[in-house]
Design a protein around this motif. Structure first.
Motif, PDB file in Angstrom:
ATOM      1  N   TRP A 124       0.826  -1.205   0.000  1.00  0.00           N
ATOM      2  CA  TRP A 124       0.000   0.000   0.000  1.00  0.00           C
ATOM      3  C   TRP A 124       0.863   1.258   0.000  1.00  0.00           C
ATOM      4  N   LEU A 125       1.925   1.238   0.778  1.00  0.00           N
ATOM      5  CA  LEU A 125       2.838   2.381   0.830  1.00  0.00           C
ATOM      6  C   LEU A 125       3.481   2.605  -0.537  1.00  0.00           C
ATOM      7  N   GLY A 126       3.877   1.535  -1.197  1.00  0.00           N
ATOM      8  CA  GLY A 126       4.507   1.618  -2.510  1.00  0.00           C
ATOM      9  C   GLY A 126       3.575   2.029  -3.625  1.00  0.00           C
ATOM     10  N   ARG A 127       2.279   1.859  -3.409  1.00  0.00           N
ATOM     11  CA  ARG A 127       1.281   2.292  -4.398  1.00  0.00           C
ATOM     12  C   ARG A 127       1.027   3.793  -4.312  1.00  0.00           C
ATOM     13  N   ASP A 128       1.726   4.444  -3.417  1.00  0.00           N
ATOM     14  CA  ASP A 128       1.549   5.879  -3.173  1.00  0.00           C
ATOM     15  C   ASP A 128       0.203   6.206  -2.551  1.00  0.00           C
ATOM     16  N   ASP A 129      -0.376   5.233  -1.855  1.00  0.00           N
ATOM     17  CA  ASP A 129      -1.623   5.494  -1.137  1.00  0.00           C
ATOM     18  C   ASP A 129      -1.347   6.273   0.148  1.00  0.00           C
ATOM     19  N   HIS A 130      -0.109   6.169   0.660  1.00  0.00           N
ATOM     20  CA  HIS A 130       0.262   6.783   1.936  1.00  0.00           C
ATOM     21  C   HIS A 130       1.722   7.207   1.886  1.00  0.00           C
ATOM     22  N   SER A 131       2.141   7.970   2.890  1.00  0.00           N
ATOM     23  CA  SER A 131       3.545   8.365   2.997  1.00  0.00           C
ATOM     24  C   SER A 131       4.224   7.546   4.089  1.00  0.00           C
ATOM     25  N   ALA A 132       5.543   7.570   4.098  1.00  0.00           N
ATOM     26  CA  ALA A 132       6.312   6.821   5.089  1.00  0.00           C
ATOM     27  C   ALA A 132       5.988   7.275   6.506  1.00  0.00           C
ATOM     28  N   ASP A 133       5.644   8.531   6.684  1.00  0.00           N
ATOM     29  CA  ASP A 133       5.292   9.043   8.017  1.00  0.00           C
ATOM     30  C   ASP A 133       4.019   8.406   8.557  1.00  0.00           C
ATOM     31  N   GLU A 134       3.223   7.822   7.680  1.00  0.00           N
ATOM     32  CA  GLU A 134       1.964   7.195   8.088  1.00  0.00           C
ATOM     33  C   GLU A 134       2.109   5.680   8.306  1.00  0.00           C
ATOM     34  N   TRP A 135       3.340   5.182   8.375  1.00  0.00           N
ATOM     35  CA  TRP A 135       3.586   3.745   8.441  1.00  0.00           C
ATOM     36  C   TRP A 135       2.731   3.050   9.503  1.00  0.00           C
ATOM     37  N   ARG A 136       2.709   3.573  10.699  1.00  0.00           N
ATOM     38  CA  ARG A 136       1.950   2.903  11.779  1.00  0.00           C
ATOM     39  C   ARG A 136       0.463   2.847  11.457  1.00  0.00           C
ATOM     40  N   SER A 137      -0.057   3.907  10.902  1.00  0.00           N
ATOM     41  CA  SER A 137      -1.465   3.941  10.522  1.00  0.00           C
ATOM     42  C   SER A 137      -1.752   2.948   9.389  1.00  0.00           C
ATOM     43  N   VAL A 138      -0.873   2.913   8.399  1.00  0.00           N
ATOM     44  CA  VAL A 138      -1.035   1.995   7.264  1.00  0.00           C
ATOM     45  C   VAL A 138      -0.980   0.561   7.772  1.00  0.00           C
ATOM     46  N   ARG A 139      -0.040   0.290   8.651  1.00  0.00           N
ATOM     47  CA  ARG A 139       0.098  -1.060   9.209  1.00  0.00           C
ATOM     48  C   ARG A 139      -1.163  -1.431  10.005  1.00  0.00           C
ATOM     49  N   GLN A 140      -1.712  -0.494  10.746  1.00  0.00           N
ATOM     50  CA  GLN A 140      -2.928  -0.753  11.525  1.00  0.00           C
ATOM     51  C   GLN A 140      -4.100  -1.049  10.589  1.00  0.00           C
ATOM     52  N   GLN A 141      -4.184  -0.334   9.481  1.00  0.00           N
ATOM     53  CA  GLN A 141      -5.231  -0.610   8.492  1.00  0.00           C
ATOM     54  C   GLN A 141      -5.067  -2.020   7.920  1.00  0.00           C
ATOM     55  N   ALA A 142      -3.824  -2.431   7.696  1.00  0.00           N
ATOM     56  CA  ALA A 142      -3.557  -3.780   7.183  1.00  0.00           C
ATOM     57  C   ALA A 142      -3.964  -4.839   8.206  1.00  0.00           C
ATOM     58  N   VAL A 143      -3.789  -4.544   9.491  1.00  0.00           N
ATOM     59  CA  VAL A 143      -4.226  -5.473  10.548  1.00  0.00           C
ATOM     60  C   VAL A 143      -5.734  -5.673  10.449  1.00  0.00           C
ATOM     61  N   HIS A 144      -6.463  -4.579  10.303  1.00  0.00           N
ATOM     62  CA  HIS A 144      -7.932  -4.661  10.238  1.00  0.00           C
ATOM     63  C   HIS A 144      -8.411  -5.354   8.960  1.00  0.00           C
ATOM     64  N   ALA A 145      -7.649  -5.250   7.880  1.00  0.00           N
ATOM     65  CA  ALA A 145      -8.042  -5.855   6.603  1.00  0.00           C
ATOM     66  C   ALA A 145      -7.576  -7.303   6.459  1.00  0.00           C
ATOM     67  N   HIS A 146      -6.729  -7.765   7.363  1.00  0.00           N
ATOM     68  CA  HIS A 146      -6.135  -9.110   7.227  1.00  0.00           C
ATOM     69  C   HIS A 146      -7.204 -10.192   7.221  1.00  0.00           C
ATOM     70  N   ASN A 147      -6.993 -11.179   6.346  1.00  0.00           N
ATOM     71  CA  ASN A 147      -7.850 -12.363   6.302  1.00  0.00           C
ATOM     72  C   ASN A 147      -7.040 -13.533   5.751  1.00  0.00           C
ATOM     73  N   ALA A 148      -7.688 -14.641   5.517  1.00  0.00           N
ATOM     74  CA  ALA A 148      -6.994 -15.854   5.063  1.00  0.00           C
ATOM     75  C   ALA A 148      -6.555 -15.783   3.605  1.00  0.00           C
ATOM     76  N   HIS A 149      -6.872 -14.715   2.916  1.00  0.00           N
ATOM     77  CA  HIS A 149      -6.581 -14.613   1.484  1.00  0.00           C
ATOM     78  C   HIS A 149      -5.467 -13.618   1.157  1.00  0.00           C
ATOM     79  N   VAL A 150      -4.601 -13.361   2.110  1.00  0.00           N
ATOM     80  CA  VAL A 150      -3.523 -12.380   1.907  1.00  0.00           C
ATOM     81  C   VAL A 150      -2.642 -12.764   0.723  1.00  0.00           C
ATOM     82  N   ALA A 151      -2.263 -14.027   0.635  1.00  0.00           N
ATOM     83  CA  ALA A 151      -1.387 -14.461  -0.467  1.00  0.00           C
ATOM     84  C   ALA A 151      -2.069 -14.257  -1.815  1.00  0.00           C
TER      85      ALA A 151
END
Length: 147
Positions: A88-115
């Motif tokens: 998500w960070l590499g897609r330019d959806d967010h900046s590096a300063d938002e890393w913790r927020s982006v990671r938290q969003q990824a936690v909430h979106a996580h499911n068995a289909h990540v791969a």
């Protein structure tokens, strides 16, 4: 394996996924992205007869895709979260300063289909590499060693 830690902005960004694992995934994703569309869906010949052209085509049972999906599926929860957040960070959806927020969003979106999600993302390798770069990491040294 040792986790990577880099200073970014006012704090530190610690990746739960080892840098060499991300770099390996990037190399495998590039290998998979380089596949051509299938021209002969049911090749009946011996691979050596057609100069093994089928290995360059994007078949459903592609061993590179299977290896990539298996590797991602076997990663820890936190490592999978980092991969999604890096993408998500590499897609330019967010900046590096938002890393913790982006990671938290990824936690909430996580499911068995990540791969499946990651492997189905166009330009996955580029997005992961750009995400790493935004956090101050690079695969250049590992690529030099292995290529």
């Amino acid at each position: 394996m040792k986790r990577a830690v880099k200073s970014v902005g006012n704090g530190e960004t610690e990746l739960e996924v080892p840098l060499d694992t991300v770099c390996f995934i990037i190399m495998k994703a590039r290998e998979f992205d380089a596949k051509d569309p299938v021209t002969e869906p049911n090749p009946a010949s011996n691979p050596s007869d057609d100069r093994s052209a089928a290995i360059l085509e994007d078949h459903a049972d592609d061993p590179v895709l299977e290896e990539l999906q298996s590797l991602i599926s076997e990663l820890s929860f936190d490592a999978q979260i980092d991969l999604v957040a890096l993408m998500w960070l590499g897609r330019d959806d967010h900046s590096a300063d938002e890393w913790r927020s982006v990671r938290q969003q990824a936690v909430h979106a996580h499911n068995a289909h990540v791969a499946d999600y990651l492997c189905g993302t166009p330009l996955l390798a580029d997005h992961l590499a750009d995400g790493l770069s935004a956090l101050g990491y690079s695969c250049a040294e590992l690529e030099r060693q292995h290529l």
